[in-house]
Design a protein around this motif. Sequence first.
Motif, PDB file in Angstrom:
ATOM      1  N   TYR A  12       0.848  -1.186   0.000  1.00 21.49           N
ATOM      2  CA  TYR A  12       0.000   0.000   0.000  1.00 21.49           C
ATOM      3  C   TYR A  12       0.884   1.236   0.000  1.00 21.49           C
ATOM      4  O   TYR A  12       2.093   1.163   0.253  1.00 21.49           O
ATOM      5  N   THR A  41      -7.402  13.599  -9.126  1.00 29.02           N
ATOM      6  CA  THR A  41      -8.217  12.450  -8.706  1.00 29.02           C
ATOM      7  C   THR A  41      -7.544  11.115  -8.975  1.00 29.02           C
ATOM      8  O   THR A  41      -8.034  10.074  -8.556  1.00 29.02           O
ATOM      9  N   SER A  42      -6.417  11.129  -9.674  1.00 23.28           N
ATOM     10  CA  SER A  42      -5.765   9.868 -10.035  1.00 23.28           C
ATOM     11  C   SER A  42      -4.808   9.357  -8.969  1.00 23.28           C
ATOM     12  O   SER A  42      -4.411   8.199  -8.987  1.00 23.28           O
ATOM     13  N   TYR A  62      -4.805   9.582  -5.184  1.00 23.37           N
ATOM     14  CA  TYR A  62      -5.261   8.907  -3.967  1.00 23.37           C
ATOM     15  C   TYR A  62      -6.693   8.412  -4.126  1.00 23.37           C
ATOM     16  O   TYR A  62      -7.631   9.190  -4.206  1.00 23.37           O
ATOM     17  N   LYS A  63      -6.836   7.115  -4.151  1.00 19.81           N
ATOM     18  CA  LYS A  63      -8.158   6.536  -4.315  1.00 19.81           C
ATOM     19  C   LYS A  63      -8.986   6.663  -3.044  1.00 19.81           C
ATOM     20  O   LYS A  63     -10.207   6.688  -3.089  1.00 19.81           O
ATOM     21  N   GLU A  64      -8.301   6.729  -1.910  1.00 18.20           N
ATOM     22  CA  GLU A  64      -8.999   6.826  -0.633  1.00 18.20           C
ATOM     23  C   GLU A  64      -8.437   7.999   0.158  1.00 18.20           C
ATOM     24  O   GLU A  64      -7.226   8.068   0.395  1.00 18.20           O
ATOM     25  N   ARG A  65      -9.302   8.920   0.595  1.00 21.72           N
ATOM     26  CA  ARG A  65      -8.873  10.105   1.340  1.00 21.72           C
ATOM     27  C   ARG A  65      -9.678  10.217   2.624  1.00 21.72           C
ATOM     28  O   ARG A  65     -10.887  10.016   2.629  1.00 21.72           O
ATOM     29  N   SER A  95     -11.126  -0.812   2.124  1.00 27.10           N
ATOM     30  CA  SER A  95     -10.480  -0.325   0.912  1.00 27.10           C
ATOM     31  C   SER A  95      -9.442  -1.324   0.409  1.00 27.10           C
ATOM     32  O   SER A  95      -9.364  -1.611  -0.790  1.00 27.10           O
ATOM     33  N   ARG A 111      -8.128  -1.185  -3.222  1.00 23.33           N
ATOM     34  CA  ARG A 111      -7.748   0.231  -3.221  1.00 23.33           C
ATOM     35  C   ARG A 111      -6.739   0.431  -2.097  1.00 23.33           C
ATOM     36  O   ARG A 111      -7.085   0.397  -0.922  1.00 23.33           O
ATOM     37  N   ARG A 112      -5.478   0.664  -2.468  1.00 24.76           N
ATOM     38  CA  ARG A 112      -4.403   0.669  -1.477  1.00 24.76           C
ATOM     39  C   ARG A 112      -3.545   1.928  -1.534  1.00 24.76           C
ATOM     40  O   ARG A 112      -2.371   1.892  -1.213  1.00 24.76           O
ATOM     41  N   GLU A 113      -4.126   3.022  -1.962  1.00 28.79           N
ATOM     42  CA  GLU A 113      -3.427   4.302  -1.943  1.00 28.79           C
ATOM     43  C   GLU A 113      -4.230   5.258  -1.077  1.00 28.79           C
ATOM     44  O   GLU A 113      -5.365   5.601  -1.409  1.00 28.79           O
ATOM     45  N   TYR A 114      -3.637   5.690   0.041  1.00 29.49           N
ATOM     46  CA  TYR A 114      -4.379   6.439   1.048  1.00 29.49           C
ATOM     47  C   TYR A 114      -3.736   7.787   1.356  1.00 29.49           C
ATOM     48  O   TYR A 114      -2.515   7.926   1.339  1.00 29.49           O
TER      49      TYR A 114
END
Length: 252
Positions: A76, A160-161, A163-166, A190, A195-198
Amino acid sequence: MHLFYTPDLTRDALYALAPEESRHAVGVLRLRPGDEVRLTDGRGTWCEAEVMAGSTAKACLVRIVSREENHGRRPYRLHVAIAPTKNSDRYEWFLEKATEIGIDRITPIVCDHSERRSLRRERGEKIVLSAVKQSLKAYVPQLDELTAFREFVASAADDTSVYKERFVAYCDEGTPLAERVALFPALAASAAAGRREYCVLVGPEGDFSPEEIALARGAGFVPVTLGESRLRTETAGVMAAATAQLAAGDGQ
């Protein structure tokens, strides 16, 4: 086990440590020919090496024995944007511990209630690098310049590209707990969905202002809690790093 930072590491069999690293290796650690050392370029390359004859405190020469790419790469990516504390020691403690746990990027932010509005970035980078060596990491986290909260949030909303999760963590008692979720299950869900980008926002001692919370939520940051206790800023930042590691199944 001694780890040295070698950002200009090539694929050559021989490598000369930088002057500062050479002084530490030969002048401080008293390493001698044949002693084993580890090298990293801070971008995932990890080498096993041995000290060569003729090494001095001005130029320590090593021979690469083995090389590994993407050493210790985590499943991640974590970016924490955090308001530096009034006491700089506490912010530096966060830098050290978050690096030891595992983090990819740190952005210090200036908020409405911030009590610290200036930083010595170079000092922060030294603390991060020292923590990388101590915890035997092959990746050096990116440490950004001090950034205005509104500028950071606007930038995140435009890109928007990345961080998939904020998430935005805060203590505002005016927001019902029902409107916030616990960070661990949010990250675990997530991760389970791939989804592993936070990115996690952590506010100053006086918390985010209502206007900042509204801006963050409007930019897609999900409000979260870090438990029932009211945490210090630096503790919240470390909690975010530890929670991301556990939620992503990287508790090694």
